[in-house]
Design a protein around this motif. Structure first.
Motif, mmCIF file in Angstrom:
data_model
loop_
_atom_site.group_PDB
_atom_site.id
_atom_site.type_symbol
_atom_site.label_atom_id
_atom_site.label_comp_id
_atom_site.label_asym_id
_atom_site.label_seq_id
_atom_site.Cartn_x
_atom_site.Cartn_y
_atom_site.Cartn_z
ATOM 1 N N GLN A 101 16.863 12.682 -18.583
ATOM 2 C CA GLN A 101 16.265 11.360 -18.484
ATOM 3 C C GLN A 101 17.347 10.316 -18.232
ATOM 4 N N ASP A 102 16.993 9.312 -17.447
ATOM 5 C CA ASP A 102 17.912 8.219 -17.153
ATOM 6 C C ASP A 102 17.061 6.953 -17.060
ATOM 7 N N ALA A 103 17.650 5.886 -16.572
ATOM 8 C CA ALA A 103 16.901 4.636 -16.420
ATOM 9 C C ALA A 103 17.565 3.794 -15.345
ATOM 10 N N LEU A 104 16.809 2.865 -14.795
ATOM 11 C CA LEU A 104 17.356 1.858 -13.895
ATOM 12 C C LEU A 104 17.585 0.600 -14.714
ATOM 13 N N VAL A 105 18.814 0.091 -14.709
ATOM 14 C CA VAL A 105 19.119 -1.106 -15.496
ATOM 15 C C VAL A 105 19.584 -2.219 -14.577
ATOM 16 N N PHE A 106 19.344 -3.447 -15.018
ATOM 17 C CA PHE A 106 19.758 -4.624 -14.263
ATOM 18 C C PHE A 106 21.034 -5.182 -14.870
ATOM 19 N N TYR A 146 21.099 -9.168 -5.626
ATOM 20 C CA TYR A 146 21.651 -8.189 -4.701
ATOM 21 C C TYR A 146 20.769 -6.951 -4.691
ATOM 22 N N VAL A 147 20.734 -6.270 -3.555
ATOM 23 C CA VAL A 147 20.036 -4.991 -3.442
ATOM 24 C C VAL A 147 21.036 -3.951 -2.945
ATOM 25 N N ARG A 148 20.636 -2.690 -2.997
ATOM 26 C CA ARG A 148 21.454 -1.613 -2.459
ATOM 27 C C ARG A 148 20.976 -1.255 -1.056
ATOM 28 N N ASN A 149 21.730 -0.393 -0.395
ATOM 29 C CA ASN A 149 21.352 0.030 0.948
ATOM 30 C C ASN A 149 20.128 0.947 0.892
ATOM 31 N N ALA A 150 19.352 0.935 1.968
ATOM 32 C CA ALA A 150 18.124 1.727 2.032
ATOM 33 C C ALA A 150 18.416 3.195 1.759
ATOM 34 N N ASN A 151 17.523 3.842 1.009
ATOM 35 C CA ASN A 151 17.584 5.261 0.669
ATOM 36 C C ASN A 151 18.674 5.620 -0.336
ATOM 37 N N SER A 152 19.403 4.614 -0.851
ATOM 38 C CA SER A 152 20.279 4.935 -1.973
ATOM 39 C C SER A 152 19.390 5.256 -3.164
ATOM 40 N N GLY A 153 19.915 6.030 -4.113
ATOM 41 C CA GLY A 153 19.098 6.437 -5.245
ATOM 42 C C GLY A 153 18.541 5.265 -6.022
ATOM 43 N N LYS A 188 31.297 -8.614 -10.953
ATOM 44 C CA LYS A 188 32.389 -9.061 -11.825
ATOM 45 C C LYS A 188 32.951 -10.404 -11.373
ATOM 46 N N ASP A 189 32.723 -10.773 -10.113
ATOM 47 C CA ASP A 189 33.208 -12.043 -9.587
ATOM 48 C C ASP A 189 32.077 -13.031 -9.297
ATOM 49 N N ASP A 190 30.840 -12.647 -9.559
ATOM 50 C CA ASP A 190 29.698 -13.502 -9.244
ATOM 51 C C ASP A 190 28.922 -13.783 -10.526
ATOM 52 N N VAL A 191 29.189 -14.939 -11.134
ATOM 53 C CA VAL A 191 28.553 -15.300 -12.400
ATOM 54 C C VAL A 191 27.046 -15.438 -12.239
ATOM 55 N N ASN A 192 26.567 -15.757 -11.048
ATOM 56 C CA ASN A 192 25.145 -16.001 -10.827
ATOM 57 C C ASN A 192 24.417 -14.817 -10.199
ATOM 58 N N GLY A 193 25.104 -13.701 -10.070
ATOM 59 C CA GLY A 193 24.499 -12.544 -9.417
ATOM 60 C C GLY A 193 23.684 -11.676 -10.366
ATOM 61 N N ILE A 194 22.829 -10.841 -9.786
ATOM 62 C CA ILE A 194 22.093 -9.824 -10.517
ATOM 63 C C ILE A 194 21.919 -8.623 -9.603
ATOM 64 N N GLY A 195 22.081 -7.448 -10.144
ATOM 65 C CA GLY A 195 21.918 -6.223 -9.376
ATOM 66 C C GLY A 195 21.392 -5.123 -10.279
ATOM 67 N N PHE A 196 21.405 -3.874 -9.795
ATOM 68 C CA PHE A 196 20.849 -2.784 -10.591
ATOM 69 C C PHE A 196 21.622 -1.500 -10.330
ATOM 70 N N THR A 197 21.496 -0.567 -11.278
ATOM 71 C CA THR A 197 22.260 0.677 -11.234
ATOM 72 C C THR A 197 21.627 1.668 -12.200
#
Length: 235
Positions: A101-106, A146-153, A188-197
């Motif tokens: 089991q895993d999860a997608l986190v922001f 921010y988003v990731r490239n298409a078809n990335s996990g 790490k350099d964008d205080v206003n950014g949001i992404g996922f992993t």
């Protein structure tokens, strides 16, 4: 990943050990690497495994499997919509088995004061309806999603599990490296950014405190909240 190395070692009857990552300054840091133990007589086996144990991104791994270039892949998600279409075109049916089991986190920059978002707020950020952090309890500053490239996990999980068919606004892809490290290098350099992993990559592989995972609906991602499914974006 450790899981991949453990599977290979067990398939070939090799011993392995958990070790700390190289150059780790803290001797009390968790053991996070799995390393095969090679004897002098296993030199040929070592060369064979290093040759056979390929490393690709998720999409390339599925394409290799469909094209019969490999026999088994270990990935953080199931087959994507594009990959499924390609498999049908090639007349290939894949057998998938969940093993962990895993999860997608922001992720946000550690200087961001926002600790949690609702699922609706996340969707509204990525459809462009929420554009300033003050709308969700943060500073008066524009949100940079921010988003990731298409078809990335992680992108596939984001679109199918988080956005559930909603149209994502045309936000910039994480261009720094275009790899699993991209969210960490970008935020790490964008205080206003949001992404996922994936949570595992955040908590185990990177774990360098250049980013901070935020909660969803008041639940922080952790091993416990993922296992008991209290954290909503478990997979």
């Amino acid at each position: 990943t450790p899981l991949r190395t453990m599977l290979v070692c067990r398939l070939f009857g090799l011993d392995y050990s958990w070790e700390r990552r190289p150059f780790t300054p803290n001797p009390n840091e968790d053991l996070k690497m799995v390393c095969p133990r090679w004897s002098d007589e296993q030199g040929v086996m070592r060369s064979l495994l290093l040759q056979k144990m390929k490393t690709n991104n998720t999409h390339e791994s599925f394409m290799n499997l469909i094209d019969n270039s490999v026999e088994l892949i270990v990935t953080a998600r199931g087959i994507s919509r594009d990959e499924q279409a390609y498999a049908r075109q090639k007349g290939v049916e894949l057998v998938q088995k969940a093993v962990a089991q895993d999860a997608l986190v922001f992720l946000v920059n550690p200087k961001n004061v926002v600790k949690t978002l609702t699922k609706e707020q996340v969707r509204n950020i990525y459809t462009g309806q929420i554009v300033n952090w003050k709308e969700v309890g943060g500073a008066d500053a524009p949100i940079q999603p921010y988003v990731r490239n298409a078809n990335s996990g992680s992108q596939e999980k984001f679109e199918t599990m988080v956005m559930t068919g909603l149209q994502v606004k045309n936000f910039p892809e994480m261009q720094v490296g275009r790899t699993m490290l991209s969210p960490y290098q970008q935020l790490k350099d964008d205080v206003n950014g949001i992404g996922f992993t994936p949570y595992y990559y955040y908590h185990v592989i990177v774990d360098n405190h250049t980013t901070r995972a935020i909660g969803i609906d008041g639940v922080q991602p952790s091993g416990e909240t993922i296992l008991n499914h209290a954290y909503p974006y478990h997979t």
